[in-house]
Write a protein that holds these residues in place. Structure first.
Motif, PDB file in Angstrom:
ATOM      1  N   CYS A  47       7.180  -8.251   7.511  1.00  0.00           N
ATOM      2  CA  CYS A  47       8.126  -7.400   8.071  1.00  0.00           C
ATOM      3  C   CYS A  47       8.493  -5.940   7.367  1.00  0.00           C
ATOM      4  CB  CYS A  47       9.427  -8.253   7.784  1.00  0.00           C
ATOM      5  SG  CYS A  47       9.798  -8.349   5.922  1.00  0.00           S
ATOM      6  N   ASN A  48       7.669  -5.506   6.719  1.00  0.00           N
ATOM      7  CA  ASN A  48       7.798  -4.281   6.191  1.00  0.00           C
ATOM      8  C   ASN A  48       6.561  -3.191   6.589  1.00  0.00           C
ATOM      9  OD1 ASN A  48       5.479  -5.381   4.663  1.00  0.00           O
ATOM     10  ND2 ASN A  48       6.046  -4.238   2.645  1.00  0.00           N
ATOM     11  N   GLY A  49       6.244  -3.453   7.995  1.00  0.00           N
ATOM     12  CA  GLY A  49       5.168  -2.788   8.538  1.00  0.00           C
ATOM     13  C   GLY A  49       5.828  -1.441   9.059  1.00  0.00           C
ATOM     14  N   ALA A  50       6.966  -1.274   9.385  1.00  0.00           N
ATOM     15  CA  ALA A  50       7.352   0.079  10.088  1.00  0.00           C
ATOM     16  C   ALA A  50       7.859   1.117   8.978  1.00  0.00           C
ATOM     17  CB  ALA A  50       8.671  -0.165  11.142  1.00  0.00           C
ATOM     18  N   THR A  51       7.760   2.261   9.497  1.00  0.00           N
ATOM     19  CA  THR A  51       8.230   3.277   8.522  1.00  0.00           C
ATOM     20  C   THR A  51       9.412   3.401   8.619  1.00  0.00           C
ATOM     21  OG1 THR A  51       6.141   4.493   9.116  1.00  0.00           O
ATOM     22  CG2 THR A  51       7.864   5.660   8.015  1.00  0.00           C
ATOM     23  N   PRO A  52      10.367   3.859   7.483  1.00  0.00           N
ATOM     24  CA  PRO A  52      11.591   4.018   7.379  1.00  0.00           C
ATOM     25  C   PRO A  52      12.194   5.067   8.451  1.00  0.00           C
ATOM     26  CG  PRO A  52      10.923   3.993   5.346  1.00  0.00           C
ATOM     27  CD  PRO A  52       9.668   4.218   6.122  1.00  0.00           C
ATOM     28  N   GLY A  60      -0.176   5.318   7.134  1.00  0.00           N
ATOM     29  CA  GLY A  60      -0.827   4.416   7.834  1.00  0.00           C
ATOM     30  C   GLY A  60      -1.486   3.152   7.367  1.00  0.00           C
ATOM     31  N   CYS A  61      -1.092   2.830   6.139  1.00  0.00           N
ATOM     32  CA  CYS A  61      -1.591   1.846   5.272  1.00  0.00           C
ATOM     33  C   CYS A  61      -1.580   0.514   6.096  1.00  0.00           C
ATOM     34  CB  CYS A  61      -1.159   1.620   3.927  1.00  0.00           C
ATOM     35  SG  CYS A  61       0.962   1.433   3.781  1.00  0.00           S
ATOM     36  N   THR A  62      -2.583  -0.197   5.983  1.00  0.00           N
ATOM     37  CA  THR A  62      -2.533  -1.654   6.423  1.00  0.00           C
ATOM     38  C   THR A  62      -2.951  -2.908   5.474  1.00  0.00           C
ATOM     39  OG1 THR A  62      -4.664  -1.392   7.226  1.00  0.00           O
ATOM     40  CG2 THR A  62      -2.829  -0.896   8.719  1.00  0.00           C
ATOM     41  N   ASN A  63      -3.012  -2.570   4.289  1.00  0.00           N
ATOM     42  CA  ASN A  63      -3.231  -3.554   3.339  1.00  0.00           C
ATOM     43  C   ASN A  63      -2.223  -4.611   3.028  1.00  0.00           C
ATOM     44  OD1 ASN A  63      -5.552  -2.135   2.930  1.00  0.00           O
ATOM     45  ND2 ASN A  63      -4.853  -1.110   1.273  1.00  0.00           N
ATOM     46  N   THR A  64      -2.611  -5.786   3.174  1.00  0.00           N
ATOM     47  CA  THR A  64      -1.516  -6.998   2.943  1.00  0.00           C
ATOM     48  C   THR A  64      -2.005  -7.699   1.673  1.00  0.00           C
ATOM     49  OG1 THR A  64      -2.926  -8.468   4.307  1.00  0.00           O
ATOM     50  CG2 THR A  64      -1.218  -7.140   5.531  1.00  0.00           C
ATOM     51  N   THR A  65      -1.044  -8.516   1.228  1.00  0.00           N
ATOM     52  CA  THR A  65      -1.117  -9.370   0.084  1.00  0.00           C
ATOM     53  C   THR A  65      -0.022 -10.500   0.236  1.00  0.00           C
ATOM     54  OG1 THR A  65      -0.989  -9.137  -2.148  1.00  0.00           O
ATOM     55  CG2 THR A  65       0.578  -7.796  -1.360  1.00  0.00           C
ATOM     56  N   THR A  66      -0.341 -11.492  -0.533  1.00  0.00           N
ATOM     57  CA  THR A  66       0.554 -12.713  -0.425  1.00  0.00           C
ATOM     58  C   THR A  66       1.190 -12.488  -1.547  1.00  0.00           C
ATOM     59  OG1 THR A  66      -1.128 -14.262   0.533  1.00  0.00           O
ATOM     60  CG2 THR A  66       0.768 -15.299  -0.801  1.00  0.00           C
ATOM     61  N   CYS A  67       2.475 -12.570  -1.801  1.00  0.00           N
ATOM     62  CA  CYS A  67       3.308 -12.117  -2.766  1.00  0.00           C
ATOM     63  C   CYS A  67       3.429 -13.177  -3.839  1.00  0.00           C
ATOM     64  CB  CYS A  67       4.954 -11.982  -2.403  1.00  0.00           C
ATOM     65  SG  CYS A  67       5.064 -10.639  -1.222  1.00  0.00           S
ATOM     66  N   PRO A  68       3.288 -12.753  -5.292  1.00  0.00           N
ATOM     67  CA  PRO A  68       3.260 -13.498  -6.281  1.00  0.00           C
ATOM     68  C   PRO A  68       4.551 -14.558  -6.381  1.00  0.00           C
ATOM     69  CG  PRO A  68       3.086 -11.416  -7.308  1.00  0.00           C
ATOM     70  CD  PRO A  68       3.045 -11.533  -5.782  1.00  0.00           C
ATOM     71  N   CYS A 123       0.797  -1.252  -0.214  1.00  0.00           N
ATOM     72  CA  CYS A 123       0.051   0.133   0.081  1.00  0.00           C
ATOM     73  C   CYS A 123       0.845   1.138  -0.128  1.00  0.00           C
ATOM     74  CB  CYS A 123      -0.711   0.117   1.134  1.00  0.00           C
ATOM     75  SG  CYS A 123      -0.143  -0.353   2.859  1.00  0.00           S
ATOM     76  N   GLU A 124       0.185   2.466  -0.140  1.00  0.00           N
ATOM     77  CA  GLU A 124       0.857   3.598   0.017  1.00  0.00           C
ATOM     78  C   GLU A 124       0.319   4.640   1.275  1.00  0.00           C
ATOM     79  OE1 GLU A 124       1.061   5.914  -3.472  1.00  0.00           O
ATOM     80  OE2 GLU A 124       1.888   4.542  -4.706  1.00  0.00           O
ATOM     81  N   GLY A 125       1.193   5.344   1.722  1.00  0.00           N
ATOM     82  CA  GLY A 125       0.784   6.082   2.863  1.00  0.00           C
ATOM     83  C   GLY A 125       1.307   5.609   4.339  1.00  0.00           C
ATOM     84  N   GLY A 153       8.351  12.106   0.978  1.00  0.00           N
ATOM     85  CA  GLY A 153       7.386  11.858   2.108  1.00  0.00           C
ATOM     86  C   GLY A 153       6.183  10.831   1.862  1.00  0.00           C
ATOM     87  N   VAL A 154       6.281  10.038   0.587  1.00  0.00           N
ATOM     88  CA  VAL A 154       5.291   9.023   0.325  1.00  0.00           C
ATOM     89  C   VAL A 154       5.976   7.668   0.813  1.00  0.00           C
ATOM     90  CG1 VAL A 154       3.762   8.193  -1.231  1.00  0.00           C
ATOM     91  CG2 VAL A 154       4.121  10.660  -1.161  1.00  0.00           C
ATOM     92  N   VAL A 155       5.267   6.994   1.744  1.00  0.00           N
ATOM     93  CA  VAL A 155       5.695   5.489   2.110  1.00  0.00           C
ATOM     94  C   VAL A 155       5.075   4.653   1.126  1.00  0.00           C
ATOM     95  CG1 VAL A 155       5.846   3.989   3.752  1.00  0.00           C
ATOM     96  CG2 VAL A 155       6.006   6.430   4.316  1.00  0.00           C
ATOM     97  N   THR A 156       6.060   3.813   0.600  1.00  0.00           N
ATOM     98  CA  THR A 156       5.507   2.696  -0.285  1.00  0.00           C
ATOM     99  C   THR A 156       5.713   1.500   0.284  1.00  0.00           C
ATOM    100  OG1 THR A 156       5.280   4.277  -2.312  1.00  0.00           O
ATOM    101  CG2 THR A 156       5.163   1.918  -2.805  1.00  0.00           C
ATOM    102  N   LYS A 157       5.016   0.436   0.358  1.00  0.00           N
ATOM    103  CA  LYS A 157       5.099  -0.917   0.819  1.00  0.00           C
ATOM    104  C   LYS A 157       4.661  -1.640  -0.204  1.00  0.00           C
ATOM    105  CE  LYS A 157       4.437   0.531   5.516  1.00  0.00           C
ATOM    106  NZ  LYS A 157       3.472   0.456   6.813  1.00  0.00           N
ATOM    107  N   SER A 158       5.642  -2.791  -0.334  1.00  0.00           N
ATOM    108  CA  SER A 158       5.193  -3.804  -1.639  1.00  0.00           C
ATOM    109  C   SER A 158       6.188  -5.142  -1.467  1.00  0.00           C
ATOM    110  CB  SER A 158       5.378  -2.977  -2.990  1.00  0.00           C
ATOM    111  OG  SER A 158       6.704  -2.748  -3.087  1.00  0.00           O
TER     112      SER A 158
END
Length: 98
Positions: A74-79, A27-35, A23-25, A48-53
Motif C-alpha cells: 500500500c506504500n507504492g505511491a509517492t506522497p 522509482g524504487c520497487t524493492n519489496t520485503t515481508t515485514c518482520p 527502498c529509497e528513491g 526530495g528523497v522518498v523512503t518506503k519501509s
C-alpha cells in the motif's frame, strides 16, 4: 474437509506477514515481508528523497503522525503534498480570473 482446507489456506496468507515496498528513491520497487512487530507500511518524503519501509503502528499516531497503511504494497505511491499545493494554486488562479 473442504471447509477446513479453505480455512487453512486463508489463514496461511495472513500468517505470512505484511509485504511493503522497502527502498529509497521515486522509482524504487524493492519489496520485503515485514518482520514481527512491524505491522504497517510507511512512505515519506524528506528533502526530495522518498523512503518506503515497514513500521510499527504506534508510530502512526505519535505526536507527529507518520503516514502509514496496513495492506500489502500500500506504500507504492509517492506522497502527494507538492501536487496538492499545485492543485490549490491553479484552482485559486482559475477562480480569480473566471
Amino acid at each position: 474437509m473442504f471447509k477446513t482446507v479453505v480455512c487453512l489456506l486463508c489463514l496461511s496468507c495472513t500468517a505470512c506477514g505484511l509485504t511493503c515496498y522497502s527502498c529509497e528513491g521515486k522509482g524504487c520497487t524493492n519489496t520485503t515481508t515485514c518482520p514481527s512487530g512491524l505491522d504497517h507500511c510507511n512512505i515519506k518524503e524528506v528533502n526530495g528523497v522518498v523512503t518506503k519501509s515497514c513500521m510499527n503502528s504506534a508510530l502512526c499516531v505519535a505526536p507527529i503522525p507518520t503516514p502509514c497503511c496496513s495492506t500489502d504494497l500500500c506504500n507504492g505511491a509517492t506522497p502527494a503534498a507538492s501536487s496538492i499545493l499545485l492543485l490549490m494554486a491553479s484552482s485559486a488562479i482559475v477562480t480569480l480570473f473566471l
